[in-house]
Scaffold this motif. Sequence first.
Motif, PDB file in Angstrom:
ATOM      1  N   VAL A 210      53.561  45.135  43.414  1.00  0.00           N
ATOM      2  CA  VAL A 210      53.012  45.414  42.084  1.00  0.00           C
ATOM      3  C   VAL A 210      52.277  46.747  42.162  1.00  0.00           C
ATOM      4  O   VAL A 210      51.124  46.818  42.601  1.00  0.00           O
ATOM      5  CB  VAL A 210      52.063  44.295  41.622  1.00  0.00           C
ATOM      6  N   ILE A 211      52.939  47.795  41.755  1.00  0.00           N
ATOM      7  CA  ILE A 211      52.355  49.134  41.858  1.00  0.00           C
ATOM      8  C   ILE A 211      51.053  49.233  41.080  1.00  0.00           C
ATOM      9  O   ILE A 211      50.090  49.861  41.539  1.00  0.00           O
ATOM     10  CB  ILE A 211      53.376  50.187  41.383  1.00  0.00           C
ATOM     11  N   ASP A 212      51.003  48.623  39.898  1.00  0.00           N
ATOM     12  CA  ASP A 212      49.786  48.737  39.091  1.00  0.00           C
ATOM     13  C   ASP A 212      48.583  48.104  39.775  1.00  0.00           C
ATOM     14  O   ASP A 212      47.456  48.587  39.637  1.00  0.00           O
ATOM     15  CB  ASP A 212      50.012  48.116  37.716  1.00  0.00           C
ATOM     16  N   ALA A 213      48.789  47.020  40.501  1.00  0.00           N
ATOM     17  CA  ALA A 213      47.680  46.402  41.233  1.00  0.00           C
ATOM     18  C   ALA A 213      47.168  47.353  42.305  1.00  0.00           C
ATOM     19  O   ALA A 213      45.954  47.468  42.529  1.00  0.00           O
ATOM     20  CB  ALA A 213      48.124  45.083  41.846  1.00  0.00           C
ATOM     21  N   LYS A 214      48.078  48.053  42.987  1.00  0.00           N
ATOM     22  CA  LYS A 214      47.677  49.002  44.018  1.00  0.00           C
ATOM     23  C   LYS A 214      47.036  50.252  43.428  1.00  0.00           C
ATOM     24  O   LYS A 214      46.154  50.869  44.042  1.00  0.00           O
ATOM     25  CB  LYS A 214      48.892  49.391  44.864  1.00  0.00           C
ATOM     26  N   ALA A 215      47.491  50.642  42.236  1.00  0.00           N
ATOM     27  CA  ALA A 215      46.980  51.863  41.607  1.00  0.00           C
ATOM     28  C   ALA A 215      45.636  51.654  40.917  1.00  0.00           C
ATOM     29  O   ALA A 215      44.885  52.612  40.716  1.00  0.00           O
ATOM     30  CB  ALA A 215      47.998  52.383  40.593  1.00  0.00           C
ATOM     31  N   LEU A 216      45.325  50.411  40.545  1.00  0.00           N
ATOM     32  CA  LEU A 216      44.140  50.148  39.724  1.00  0.00           C
ATOM     33  C   LEU A 216      42.848  50.689  40.323  1.00  0.00           C
ATOM     34  O   LEU A 216      42.068  51.327  39.591  1.00  0.00           O
ATOM     35  CB  LEU A 216      44.014  48.645  39.453  1.00  0.00           C
ATOM     36  N   PRO A 217      42.536  50.486  41.610  1.00  0.00           N
ATOM     37  CA  PRO A 217      41.280  51.035  42.138  1.00  0.00           C
ATOM     38  C   PRO A 217      41.176  52.548  41.965  1.00  0.00           C
ATOM     39  O   PRO A 217      40.111  53.074  41.598  1.00  0.00           O
ATOM     40  CB  PRO A 217      41.309  50.643  43.617  1.00  0.00           C
ATOM     41  N   ARG A 218      42.267  53.251  42.203  1.00  0.00           N
ATOM     42  CA  ARG A 218      42.245  54.712  42.051  1.00  0.00           C
ATOM     43  C   ARG A 218      42.121  55.120  40.594  1.00  0.00           C
ATOM     44  O   ARG A 218      41.429  56.088  40.258  1.00  0.00           O
ATOM     45  CB  ARG A 218      43.499  55.315  42.675  1.00  0.00           C
ATOM     46  N   ILE A 219      42.791  54.390  39.711  1.00  0.00           N
ATOM     47  CA  ILE A 219      42.702  54.713  38.281  1.00  0.00           C
ATOM     48  C   ILE A 219      41.278  54.524  37.773  1.00  0.00           C
ATOM     49  O   ILE A 219      40.709  55.403  37.117  1.00  0.00           O
ATOM     50  CB  ILE A 219      43.696  53.855  37.475  1.00  0.00           C
ATOM     51  N   LEU A 220      40.680  53.388  38.085  1.00  0.00           N
ATOM     52  CA  LEU A 220      39.319  53.123  37.617  1.00  0.00           C
ATOM     53  C   LEU A 220      38.323  54.089  38.242  1.00  0.00           C
ATOM     54  O   LEU A 220      37.384  54.558  37.578  1.00  0.00           O
ATOM     55  CB  LEU A 220      38.932  51.681  37.927  1.00  0.00           C
ATOM     56  N   GLY A 221      38.513  54.407  39.509  1.00  0.00           N
ATOM     57  CA  GLY A 221      37.621  55.365  40.156  1.00  0.00           C
ATOM     58  C   GLY A 221      37.705  56.737  39.531  1.00  0.00           C
ATOM     59  O   GLY A 221      36.683  57.404  39.310  1.00  0.00           O
ATOM     60  N   ALA A 222      38.927  57.180  39.217  1.00  0.00           N
ATOM     61  CA  ALA A 222      39.114  58.502  38.621  1.00  0.00           C
ATOM     62  C   ALA A 222      38.590  58.543  37.183  1.00  0.00           C
ATOM     63  O   ALA A 222      38.037  59.558  36.745  1.00  0.00           O
ATOM     64  CB  ALA A 222      40.585  58.885  38.656  1.00  0.00           C
ATOM     65  N   ILE A 223      38.768  57.441  36.449  1.00  0.00           N
ATOM     66  CA  ILE A 223      38.217  57.380  35.088  1.00  0.00           C
ATOM     67  C   ILE A 223      36.709  57.564  35.128  1.00  0.00           C
ATOM     68  O   ILE A 223      36.136  58.347  34.355  1.00  0.00           O
ATOM     69  CB  ILE A 223      38.596  56.036  34.424  1.00  0.00           C
ATOM     70  N   ALA A 224      36.054  56.873  36.040  1.00  0.00           N
ATOM     71  CA  ALA A 224      34.598  56.997  36.166  1.00  0.00           C
ATOM     72  C   ALA A 224      34.206  58.393  36.628  1.00  0.00           C
ATOM     73  O   ALA A 224      33.225  58.971  36.132  1.00  0.00           O
ATOM     74  CB  ALA A 224      34.077  55.949  37.143  1.00  0.00           C
ATOM     75  N   ALA A 225      34.957  58.967  37.553  1.00  0.00           N
ATOM     76  CA  ALA A 225      34.640  60.294  38.069  1.00  0.00           C
ATOM     77  C   ALA A 225      34.734  61.363  36.990  1.00  0.00           C
ATOM     78  O   ALA A 225      34.061  62.401  37.073  1.00  0.00           O
ATOM     79  CB  ALA A 225      35.575  60.630  39.233  1.00  0.00           C
ATOM     80  N   ARG A 226      35.543  61.117  35.988  1.00  0.00           N
ATOM     81  CA  ARG A 226      35.679  62.079  34.885  1.00  0.00           C
ATOM     82  C   ARG A 226      34.661  61.830  33.772  1.00  0.00           C
ATOM     83  O   ARG A 226      34.747  62.427  32.702  1.00  0.00           O
ATOM     84  CB  ARG A 226      37.101  62.018  34.323  1.00  0.00           C
ATOM     85  N   GLY A 227      33.713  60.950  34.038  1.00  0.00           N
ATOM     86  CA  GLY A 227      32.644  60.722  33.069  1.00  0.00           C
ATOM     87  C   GLY A 227      32.985  59.749  31.970  1.00  0.00           C
ATOM     88  O   GLY A 227      32.283  59.694  30.954  1.00  0.00           O
TER      89      GLY A 227
END
Length: 242
Positions: A210-227
């Motif tokens: 499940v690619i989305d499960a693996k990608a989720l931590p990076r997606i959420l981290g990057a969303i937060a990093a962009r404010g």
Amino acid sequence: MVPGRRAGAATSDTCRLAGEGEEACLRVLFGSENRVFRADERVAAVTFNAAWNDAGLDVILGELARRHTPATFFLTGDFADRYPEVVRRVAAAGHGLGNHSYSHPYFEDLTADGRRREVQAADRALRAAGAGGALTPFFRFPYSETSPAQIREVNELGFADIEFTTDTNGWMGTEGGMSVDRAVRRALDALCPGAIVQMHVGTTEGQSEVIDAKALPRILGAIAARGYRVIDLRTLLAGVSL
């Protein structure tokens, strides 16, 4: 979203001045695909579809809990019938549940009565599985194939159509040429105030991860990093400022 028109948000003056609470806020969303929501701050929403299986659920719920991040899960009625425990787990975790039709057909191939039965059957399945107060008045079309007439039909049943700004395409799997890097990039390239990101809980037949499960931590981290902060789509029904 109807071309040239931004999706209405429940934070609009129309919603607040109507003084009718959730129903008035919901109606602000009628008549549109709602591929973005109106926001003056850096906020976005994360959503997951489920029609196949629950292969990525443990990782997804774990990561959302770790980051105290809300999400909305759009489930088909068939999925709810097969995985009622998933419905209860999502609800117990505090996330919203939306309607994704019963059997995920191409709506254009159905009659108006057939489309209505799909929406209503999914609603019954979600309720029977234990959705409870987590159930939202939100509908997402199968394949995101909408038309103004079909949106009106859904609205008449009491649902607002909530589509998405971008799909990570993680559902395609490595077999379909996708990777975690590409899924993350697709999510972030579309990030803007009011963006709605679509991912998927499970895998199609023959896929191994499940690619989305693996990608989720990076997606959420990057969303937060962009404010940005991730909001619960149910906020749109509360008439609060974003």
